[in-house]
Design a protein around this motif. Sequence first.
Motif, short mmCIF file in Angstrom:
data_model
loop_
_atom_site.label_atom_id
_atom_site.label_comp_id
_atom_site.label_asym_id
_atom_site.label_seq_id
_atom_site.Cartn_x
_atom_site.Cartn_y
_atom_site.Cartn_z
N LEU A 168 4.48 -3.56 -5.40
CA LEU A 168 3.64 -2.95 -5.59
C LEU A 168 2.42 -2.62 -4.35
CD1 LEU A 168 2.58 -3.79 -9.10
CD2 LEU A 168 3.66 -1.42 -8.43
N ASN A 169 2.59 -3.54 -3.46
CA ASN A 169 1.84 -3.58 -2.34
C ASN A 169 2.31 -2.69 -1.12
OD1 ASN A 169 -0.64 -4.43 -1.00
ND2 ASN A 169 0.55 -5.65 0.19
N SER A 170 3.74 -2.61 -1.28
CA SER A 170 4.37 -1.84 -0.25
C SER A 170 4.08 -0.35 -0.06
CB SER A 170 5.89 -1.77 -0.60
OG SER A 170 6.93 -1.06 0.31
N LYS A 171 3.87 -0.09 0.96
CA LYS A 171 3.62 1.49 1.63
C LYS A 171 4.74 2.40 1.31
CE LYS A 171 0.85 -0.20 5.69
NZ LYS A 171 0.42 -0.18 7.07
N ALA A 172 5.82 2.01 1.12
CA ALA A 172 6.90 2.98 0.74
C ALA A 172 7.00 3.24 -0.66
CB ALA A 172 8.29 2.28 1.17
N LEU A 173 6.30 2.41 -1.47
CA LEU A 173 6.45 2.90 -3.00
C LEU A 173 5.53 4.10 -3.27
CD1 LEU A 173 7.10 1.82 -5.84
CD2 LEU A 173 5.14 0.63 -6.02
N VAL A 174 6.20 4.84 -4.26
CA VAL A 174 5.45 6.07 -4.58
C VAL A 174 4.84 5.79 -5.94
CG1 VAL A 174 5.93 8.65 -5.12
CG2 VAL A 174 7.07 7.46 -3.40
N ALA A 175 3.73 6.53 -6.15
CA ALA A 175 3.02 6.42 -7.50
C ALA A 175 2.44 4.95 -7.89
CB ALA A 175 3.78 6.93 -8.57
#
Length: 297
Positions: free
Chosen positions: A95-102
């Motif tokens: 959830l902290n990843s920059k690549a995660l959408v929404a």
Amino acid sequence: MIVNKFLYSSKYAPYVFVLPFILSFFIFFFYPIISTCIMSFQDVVGVGQNKFIGLKNYKDLLNVHFYTAVWNSVRYCFWTLLLLIPIPIVLAVFLNSKALVAKKFFRATIFMPAITSVVVAGIVFRLIFGETPGAPLNTILGVFGINPIEWLRNENTAMPLLVLLAMWRWTGINIIYFLSGLQNIPTELYESAEIDGANVFNKFRYVTVPLLKPIIIYVLTISIYGGLSMFTESFVFWQNHSQNDSGLTIVGYLYQQGFENGNLGFASATGLVLLLIVITLNLFQLKFFGIFKKEDA
């Protein structure tokens, strides 16, 4: 005038501001503990009629029902610690990843169970894991030719149900704790690790986990207390009368003796033993994993 002078005095004003906390501490915390300690050595009959009976209440704790309650609470605490620390850490990293959408959608969705009443959640779980063939989960099992399962009356499924409810309810809160820690880790550390050739797993092991240690210790501490003091979930499932005490916890046993049987002295002894167990386990883990552990120079 005298009141204003007293409040604005650099000597007395600090005591005035901390007075509400001091009073609430003594009235709602210190006095109940002292009263409980005294009652644990008494046969509580009524106001002014209590009589001291020495260690009888503690000797009476040596029974099979109390042993079962302790064993159930320890097992529940073990499984919640095993699942509700590693899994939220991994989910928090995603959830902290920059690549995660929404991100906001997933964070809100995962945290939603935490603001749901545990009583409501327990009732919903009872409906899902109902004992009749028409219960939702048994209906699904019936499609695959599996006979209906009496989830709440089966000793082998009682603990998994409690742990599953805990997972559903508390995962989101622990994720919030770990997310707060992750967002305080400087990105430069990850960049330096990448320059040194570290892959995703190495960065997680050597950067993320060590820097999350204070948060992990905090979650571990409150989870030990939460696991051993669990009551509401079990009560919603079985109203403190499960099959062969398969869902009985220490607090549930305290409730039985104190409020159902009216034996407040015995219940006080039970509560103090629970307090001793919680303090001992937390001091043990803090000694070897937390603030009492001397770090290498």
